[in-house]
Scaffold this motif. Structure first.
Motif, PDB file in Angstrom:
ATOM      1  N   VAL A 224       0.945  -1.311  -0.084  1.00 18.29           N
ATOM      2  CA  VAL A 224       0.090  -0.029   0.132  1.00 18.29           C
ATOM      3  C   VAL A 224       0.842   1.116   0.205  1.00 18.29           C
ATOM      4  N   ARG A 225       1.883   1.144   0.713  1.00 20.89           N
ATOM      5  CA  ARG A 225       2.956   2.272   0.920  1.00 20.89           C
ATOM      6  C   ARG A 225       3.408   2.852  -0.476  1.00 20.89           C
ATOM      7  N   VAL A 226       3.855   1.661  -1.197  1.00 25.34           N
ATOM      8  CA  VAL A 226       4.482   2.162  -2.444  1.00 25.34           C
ATOM      9  C   VAL A 226       3.376   2.636  -3.518  1.00 25.34           C
ATOM     10  N   SER A 227       2.043   2.413  -3.381  1.00 28.00           N
ATOM     11  CA  SER A 227       0.802   2.939  -4.203  1.00 28.00           C
ATOM     12  C   SER A 227       0.486   4.089  -3.573  1.00 28.00           C
ATOM     13  N   GLU A 228       0.649   4.299  -2.321  1.00 25.50           N
ATOM     14  CA  GLU A 228       0.154   5.854  -1.595  1.00 25.50           C
ATOM     15  C   GLU A 228       1.406   6.873  -2.160  1.00 25.50           C
ATOM     16  N   TYR A 239       8.940   8.704   1.243  1.00 27.77           N
ATOM     17  CA  TYR A 239       7.658   8.651   1.835  1.00 27.77           C
ATOM     18  C   TYR A 239       7.510   7.837   3.157  1.00 27.77           C
ATOM     19  N   ASP A 240       8.197   6.780   2.792  1.00 29.22           N
ATOM     20  CA  ASP A 240       8.249   5.486   4.242  1.00 29.22           C
ATOM     21  C   ASP A 240       9.355   4.951   3.965  1.00 29.22           C
ATOM     22  N   PRO A 241      10.595   5.272   4.490  1.00 27.15           N
ATOM     23  CA  PRO A 241      12.010   4.559   4.378  1.00 27.15           C
ATOM     24  C   PRO A 241      12.019   3.155   4.703  1.00 27.15           C
ATOM     25  N   VAL A 242      11.374   2.970   5.896  1.00 21.85           N
ATOM     26  CA  VAL A 242      11.356   1.545   6.673  1.00 21.85           C
ATOM     27  C   VAL A 242      10.195   0.680   6.190  1.00 21.85           C
ATOM     28  N   SER A 243       9.506   1.024   5.380  1.00 19.79           N
ATOM     29  CA  SER A 243       8.408  -0.115   4.915  1.00 19.79           C
ATOM     30  C   SER A 243       9.057  -1.073   3.891  1.00 19.79           C
ATOM     31  N   PRO A 244       8.342  -2.112   3.942  1.00 17.26           N
ATOM     32  CA  PRO A 244       9.055  -3.105   3.146  1.00 17.26           C
ATOM     33  C   PRO A 244       9.110  -2.974   1.531  1.00 17.26           C
ATOM     34  N   GLY A 245       8.150  -2.065   1.041  1.00 18.84           N
ATOM     35  CA  GLY A 245       8.594  -1.848  -0.409  1.00 18.84           C
ATOM     36  C   GLY A 245       9.714  -0.835  -0.399  1.00 18.84           C
ATOM     37  N   ALA A 246      10.092   0.175   0.429  1.00 19.59           N
ATOM     38  CA  ALA A 246      11.203   1.088   0.429  1.00 19.59           C
ATOM     39  C   ALA A 246      12.621  -0.031   0.480  1.00 19.59           C
ATOM     40  N   LEU A 247      12.565  -0.886   1.629  1.00 23.13           N
ATOM     41  CA  LEU A 247      13.617  -1.518   1.865  1.00 23.13           C
ATOM     42  C   LEU A 247      14.080  -2.484   0.621  1.00 23.13           C
ATOM     43  N   SER A 248      12.887  -3.333   0.031  1.00 22.54           N
ATOM     44  CA  SER A 248      13.016  -4.000  -1.185  1.00 22.54           C
ATOM     45  C   SER A 248      13.662  -3.153  -2.470  1.00 22.54           C
ATOM     46  N   TYR A 249      13.304  -2.126  -2.582  1.00 24.60           N
ATOM     47  CA  TYR A 249      13.795  -1.293  -3.591  1.00 24.60           C
ATOM     48  C   TYR A 249      15.382  -0.924  -3.454  1.00 24.60           C
TER      49      TYR A 249
END
Length: 263
Positions: A224-228, A239-249
């Motif tokens: 959801v974070r990646v989409s938001e 936007y959210d550096p510790v979210s799973p999406g950010a960490l994966s990128y």
């Protein structure tokens, strides 16, 4: 590096902007060229792209210099952006009668003073140029394929993932044969991966079987974070550096850097 897949909704623009932000954070100097008339990459990177702003349209149609159109990101380290405006939607028609129309972008990139080897340009050079393509195989994507050395294909971990990929790879082979023999599919990124489903695991396995080491070990989770993030004019890295999406990128960007270092 050309980020392309004519199938829409595979996370192409999302991957371009987030990998660019992650590479920048890891100390790489990155230029993002938005070649999609929708301008979504420009939105996510918070760069102005209303009609009339100097953009990729001016480079392709009017022959404007790339370094005059590129703007430095105010929010993200080591990042420059060439925005896309809606004018680009008409560029395919306007380019039809232009001589060497498929190599306009290549010429513009090569003429940029910060593009070249370390020996030619020095420490200030761009480490990566990422080109975000529209979801089609028209003249804009062709310009990108002629300009690129490498290609990154995002593939979603869903049932129709490999559909249409054959057509894209055929186009790449044609471009290699006739227009750009440097081009290689160096990287495949699995996006929208849902670890809870057998389907996602099955698609990922099939892609890895088919493409081997070209596929990054890191898959980007459905998030959801990646989409938001784009609705706030941001990448998920900001936007959210510790979210799973950010960490994966970030992890995917590390893989890309180490792959490049090993070549």
């Amino acid at each position: 590096m050309v980020v392309a897949n004519q199938k829409g909704g595979v996370g192409k623009t999302t991957s371009t902007v987030n990998l660019a932000a992650a590479l920048g954070q890891l100390g790489q100097r990155v230029l993002v060229i938005d070649l999609d008339p929708q301008g979504n990459a420009s939105t996510a990177l918070s760069v102005e792209h209303r009609r009339g702003v100097p953009s990729t349209y001016d480079i392709l149609v009017d022959g404007a210099a790339l370094d005059e159109v590129a703007t430095k990101s105010e929010d993200l380290a080591n990042l420059w952006v060439v925005p896309a405006t809606i004018d680009l939607a008409g560029a395919e028609i306007e380019l039809v009668s232009v001589v060497a129309r498929e190599s306009r972008l290549h010429k513009a990139i090569q003429a940029h003073p910060l593009v070249g080897t370390l020996a030619e340009v020095g420490e200030e050079r761009f480490d990566y140029v990422l080109i975000d393509c529209p979801p089609s195989l028209g003249l804009l994507t062709l310009n990108a394929l002629v300009a690129g050395d490498e290609m990154l294909i995002p593939i979603q971990a869903e049932y129709y993932a490999l559909e249409g990929l054959g057509q894209l790879l055929e186009t790449v082979d044609m471009v290699k044969k006739h227009l750009n023999n440097r081009l290689s599919v160096s990287t495949i990124l699995i996006t929208m991966y849902d670890a809870r489903t057998r389907l996602a695991a099955g698609v990922a396995e099939e892609v890895r079987e088919h493409f081997g080491d070209t596929v990054l070990k890191t898959a980007i989770p459905r998030s959801v974070r990646v989409s938001e993030a784009p609705s706030y004019g941001q990448t998920v890295i900001a936007y959210d550096p510790v979210s799973p999406g950010a960490l994966s990128y970030l992890e995917a960007a590390r893989e890309i850097i180490s792959k490049g270092a090993n070549q």
